[in-house]
Motif scaffolding. Structure first.
Motif, PDB file in Angstrom:
ATOM      1  N   ALA A   1       0.841  -1.215   0.000  1.00  0.00           N
ATOM      2  CA  ALA A   1       0.000   0.000   0.000  1.00  0.00           C
ATOM      3  C   ALA A   1       0.868   1.254   0.000  1.00  0.00           C
ATOM      4  O   ALA A   1       1.777   1.393   0.819  1.00  0.00           O
ATOM      5  N   ASP A   2       0.580   2.169  -0.920  1.00  0.00           N
ATOM      6  CA  ASP A   2       1.351   3.416  -1.029  1.00  0.00           C
ATOM      7  C   ASP A   2       0.866   4.457  -0.021  1.00  0.00           C
ATOM      8  O   ASP A   2       1.497   5.476   0.188  1.00  0.00           O
ATOM      9  N   ARG A   3      -0.332   4.221   0.564  1.00  0.00           N
ATOM     10  CA  ARG A   3      -0.923   5.155   1.526  1.00  0.00           C
ATOM     11  C   ARG A   3      -1.985   4.385   2.299  1.00  0.00           C
ATOM     12  O   ARG A   3      -2.228   3.204   2.019  1.00  0.00           O
ATOM     13  N   ALA A   4      -2.643   5.078   3.245  1.00  0.00           N
ATOM     14  CA  ALA A   4      -3.744   4.418   3.967  1.00  0.00           C
ATOM     15  C   ALA A   4      -4.978   4.386   3.069  1.00  0.00           C
ATOM     16  O   ALA A   4      -5.201   5.321   2.283  1.00  0.00           O
ATOM     17  N   TYR A   5      -5.738   3.310   3.151  1.00  0.00           N
ATOM     18  CA  TYR A   5      -7.003   3.181   2.392  1.00  0.00           C
ATOM     19  C   TYR A   5      -8.121   2.873   3.361  1.00  0.00           C
ATOM     20  O   TYR A   5      -7.930   2.117   4.315  1.00  0.00           O
ATOM     21  N   LYS A   6      -9.286   3.454   3.104  1.00  0.00           N
ATOM     22  CA  LYS A   6     -10.491   3.122   3.879  1.00  0.00           C
ATOM     23  C   LYS A   6     -11.145   1.905   3.235  1.00  0.00           C
ATOM     24  O   LYS A   6     -11.089   1.761   1.989  1.00  0.00           O
ATOM     25  N   ALA A   7     -11.784   1.054   4.006  1.00  0.00           N
ATOM     26  CA  ALA A   7     -12.500  -0.111   3.456  1.00  0.00           C
ATOM     27  C   ALA A   7     -13.457   0.370   2.369  1.00  0.00           C
ATOM     28  O   ALA A   7     -14.153   1.376   2.541  1.00  0.00           O
ATOM     29  N   GLY A   8     -13.444  -0.304   1.216  1.00  0.00           N
ATOM     30  CA  GLY A   8     -14.373   0.035   0.128  1.00  0.00           C
ATOM     31  C   GLY A   8     -13.731   0.897  -0.950  1.00  0.00           C
ATOM     32  O   GLY A   8     -14.266   1.025  -2.056  1.00  0.00           O
ATOM     33  N   GLU A   9     -12.562   1.512  -0.666  1.00  0.00           N
ATOM     34  CA  GLU A   9     -11.880   2.335  -1.687  1.00  0.00           C
ATOM     35  C   GLU A   9     -11.246   1.447  -2.740  1.00  0.00           C
ATOM     36  O   GLU A   9     -10.714   0.367  -2.392  1.00  0.00           O
ATOM     37  N   GLU A  10     -11.238   1.896  -3.996  1.00  0.00           N
ATOM     38  CA  GLU A  10     -10.518   1.107  -5.016  1.00  0.00           C
ATOM     39  C   GLU A  10      -9.010   1.289  -4.828  1.00  0.00           C
ATOM     40  O   GLU A  10      -8.523   2.381  -4.515  1.00  0.00           O
ATOM     41  N   VAL A  11      -8.287   0.205  -5.018  1.00  0.00           N
ATOM     42  CA  VAL A  11      -6.821   0.231  -4.892  1.00  0.00           C
ATOM     43  C   VAL A  11      -6.238   0.009  -6.292  1.00  0.00           C
ATOM     44  O   VAL A  11      -6.594  -0.961  -6.967  1.00  0.00           O
ATOM     45  N   TYR A  12      -5.374   0.922  -6.709  1.00  0.00           N
ATOM     46  CA  TYR A  12      -4.798   0.848  -8.059  1.00  0.00           C
ATOM     47  C   TYR A  12      -3.313   0.481  -8.013  1.00  0.00           C
ATOM     48  O   TYR A  12      -2.636   0.742  -7.024  1.00  0.00           O
ATOM     49  N   VAL A  13      -2.832  -0.055  -9.131  1.00  0.00           N
ATOM     50  CA  VAL A  13      -1.388  -0.222  -9.333  1.00  0.00           C
ATOM     51  C   VAL A  13      -1.040   0.438 -10.668  1.00  0.00           C
ATOM     52  O   VAL A  13      -1.599   0.058 -11.707  1.00  0.00           O
ATOM     53  N   PRO A  14      -0.189   1.470 -10.675  1.00  0.00           N
ATOM     54  CA  PRO A  14       0.165   2.097 -11.963  1.00  0.00           C
ATOM     55  C   PRO A  14       0.867   1.100 -12.885  1.00  0.00           C
ATOM     56  O   PRO A  14       1.749   0.370 -12.450  1.00  0.00           O
ATOM     57  N   TYR A  15       0.459   1.080 -14.146  1.00  0.00           N
ATOM     58  CA  TYR A  15       1.108   0.178 -15.121  1.00  0.00           C
ATOM     59  C   TYR A  15       2.386   0.798 -15.686  1.00  0.00           C
ATOM     60  O   TYR A  15       3.102   0.131 -16.437  1.00  0.00           O
ATOM     61  N   GLY A  16       2.620   2.063 -15.400  1.00  0.00           N
ATOM     62  CA  GLY A  16       3.789   2.767 -15.932  1.00  0.00           C
ATOM     63  C   GLY A  16       3.384   4.212 -16.190  1.00  0.00           C
ATOM     64  O   GLY A  16       2.237   4.595 -15.953  1.00  0.00           O
ATOM     65  N   SER A  17       4.351   5.022 -16.665  1.00  0.00           N
ATOM     66  CA  SER A  17       4.061   6.442 -16.936  1.00  0.00           C
ATOM     67  C   SER A  17       3.519   6.570 -18.352  1.00  0.00           C
ATOM     68  O   SER A  17       4.284   6.850 -19.274  1.00  0.00           O
ATOM     69  N   HIS A  18       2.229   6.331 -18.507  1.00  0.00           N
ATOM     70  CA  HIS A  18       1.678   6.256 -19.857  1.00  0.00           C
ATOM     71  C   HIS A  18       0.755   7.429 -20.192  1.00  0.00           C
ATOM     72  O   HIS A  18      -0.036   7.856 -19.355  1.00  0.00           O
ATOM     73  N   THR A  19       0.839   7.882 -21.429  1.00  0.00           N
ATOM     74  CA  THR A  19      -0.105   8.903 -21.906  1.00  0.00           C
ATOM     75  C   THR A  19      -1.454   8.240 -22.157  1.00  0.00           C
ATOM     76  O   THR A  19      -1.546   7.011 -22.284  1.00  0.00           O
ATOM     77  N   ASN A  20      -2.480   9.064 -22.300  1.00  0.00           N
ATOM     78  CA  ASN A  20      -3.812   8.497 -22.571  1.00  0.00           C
ATOM     79  C   ASN A  20      -3.899   7.870 -23.963  1.00  0.00           C
ATOM     80  O   ASN A  20      -4.683   6.944 -24.166  1.00  0.00           O
TER      81      ASN A  20
END
Ligand SMILES: C[S@@+](CC[C@H](N)C(=O)[O-])C[C@H]1O[C@@H](n2cnc3c(N)ncnc32)[C@H](O)[C@@H]1O
Length: 393
Positions: A225-244
């Motif tokens: 975990a990169d920070r604290a999360y509250k139950a129910g929050e979505e947790v993401y993992v960056p795939y890289g520094s990508h443009t849209n």
């Protein structure tokens, strides 16, 4: 928060296959399929998941190694062929995992590779370059696999190739010694394209430009975990520094807020250069990769250089790229030139948006596809406008 039967079965399978899951669970989200939520309050630094190296699917796994591939077959093609050969087999050992992947129909909806030509022709330039590369990589891989496994259909191969494309992690075989014969090449020769691992459960995480840290070591793959999360929050993992544009073509979505977004300016600038100027830039290592960002300094150093070559005497350009003049005295002229290009481009963008808005929703133009395309063009227009404003001040 019940994710549904197939997902529950997969979680049981995952736990019995060397995957520890702590404080998180899969959940369904609107417009992004499955993802991961915090199942309880999480503290910064908590380990959320660990996947043992033996549970990863890489080309060094015995079940992939026994397949017969010509030596120049890419890792992407080998993994896609392995998945295709297993796909129809109900008894395949990782069947519960395959059962939670997105369907072929879902890919057809979101991935520009499957969009109609009418929509593909309206993609922003950068996205269209990514799509051309993707198409030619897929074609290269299908050709090499078809020669040895003709029973794998093009449709199935395309599906499993896209599964590999959207669901693999970077893995440079930290568990193997440096010149191990199972490595595709000796370690120092490994390229990014060799470092693919399919990672059960980890591939539930959706992407955001900020999120949890993923880490590979000799024992496997983990997410913290990169920070604290509250139950129910979505947790993401960056795939890289990508443009849209990259995310759209490779993964089938764009982010509303993306700190890594930018626009390449090559399609506006390269056509302005004479052949002598092209030679000079190539010699100096400044040919191409010109970028406009939505935030200061907006135009990159390479753009500063090429515009100086286009607008100033050669010696002033040389002083800038040689580092003997920071170029502040010429900045007004550079900005004026770039603003001219951007104003012209903004007019083209308005026309494209108008054309896109006029498209009728049909079997060729699905409403979600049209919506994503228009959202992307509006983002492109905002980046261009931000550039014009910043350079005008
Ligand atoms: C590694 S998978 C993540 C899990 C996936 N959502 C699923 O349903 O299995 C990558 C795919 O998830 C979707 N995705 C990931 N991040 C997203 C986001 N921020 N917004 C929308 N879709 C996203 C895209 O379809 C992408 O190709």
């Amino acid at each position: 928060m019940d994710p549904g039967e197939v997902h529950t079965r997969f979680i049981d399978w995952a736990r019995s296959n060397g995957i520890s899951i702590d404080g998180i669970a899969p959940a369904k989200f609107k417009d992004r399929g499955m993802g991961i939520v915090a199942a309880k309050d999480i503290k910064k630094g908590d380990r959320l998941v660990h996947v043992r190296n033996t549970s990863l699917i890489t080309v060094t796994q015995p079940q992939v190694q026994i397949l017969n591939f010509p030596s120049n077959t890419t890792i992407h093609a080998r993994l896609a062929a392995y998945q295709a050969l297993n796909y129809e087999d109900r008894t395949c050992p990782h069947r519960p995992w395959q059962d939670v992947w997105p369907s072929q129909e879902e890919f057809e909806e979101i991935l520009p590779l499957h969009w109609s030509k009418k929509l593909q022709d309206l993609l922003p330039h950068a996205a269209s370059v990514f799509l051309t590369n993707q198409r030619s990589n897929l074609e290269r891989d299908y050709t090499s696999i078809h020669a040895i496994y003709p029973k794998i259909s093009r449709d199935l191969f395309t599906y499993t190739w896209l599964i590999v494309n959207t669901r693999t992690f970077y893995w440079d075989y930290p568990d193997l010694p440096s010149a191990h014969p199972r490595l595709p090449k000796k370690r120092p020769q490994l390229k990014a394209d060799d470092c693919y691992a399919m990672c059960p459960f980890m591939d539930y995480f959706n992407h955001s430009d900020k999120g949890c840290d993923s880490k590979a070591d000799g024992k496997g793959y983990s997410v913290t975990a990169d920070r604290a999360y509250k139950a129910g929050e979505e947790v993401y993992v960056p795939y890289g520094s990508h443009t849209n544009d990259f995310l759209l073509v490779e993964y089938g979505f764009i982010l509303d807020t993306n700190g890594c977004d930018s626009l390449p300016l090559d399609h506006l600038i390269l056509s302005q250069l004479s052949s002598e100027q092209v030679e000079v830039l190539k010699e100096d290592g400044f040919y191409g990769s010109y970028t406009l960002s939505p935030t200061p300094p907006n135009i990159c150093h390479r753009t500063q250089a090429v515009v100086r070559l286009l607008t100033l005497p050669l010696r002033r350009y040389s002083a800038f790229v040689g580092g003997t003049d920071e170029g502040a005295g010429d900045q007004g002229k550079v900005n004026e030139y770039v603003i001219g290009l951007l104003v012209k481009y903004e007019r083209q963008i308005m026309e494209i948006i108008e054309e896109g808005e006029g498209l009728e929703v049909s079997s060729e133009v699905k409403s979600g596809q049209k919506d994503t395309l228009l959202r992307r063009w509006k983002q492109v227009r905002s980046i261009v406008k931000a550039g014009i404003n910043a350079l005008s001040n």
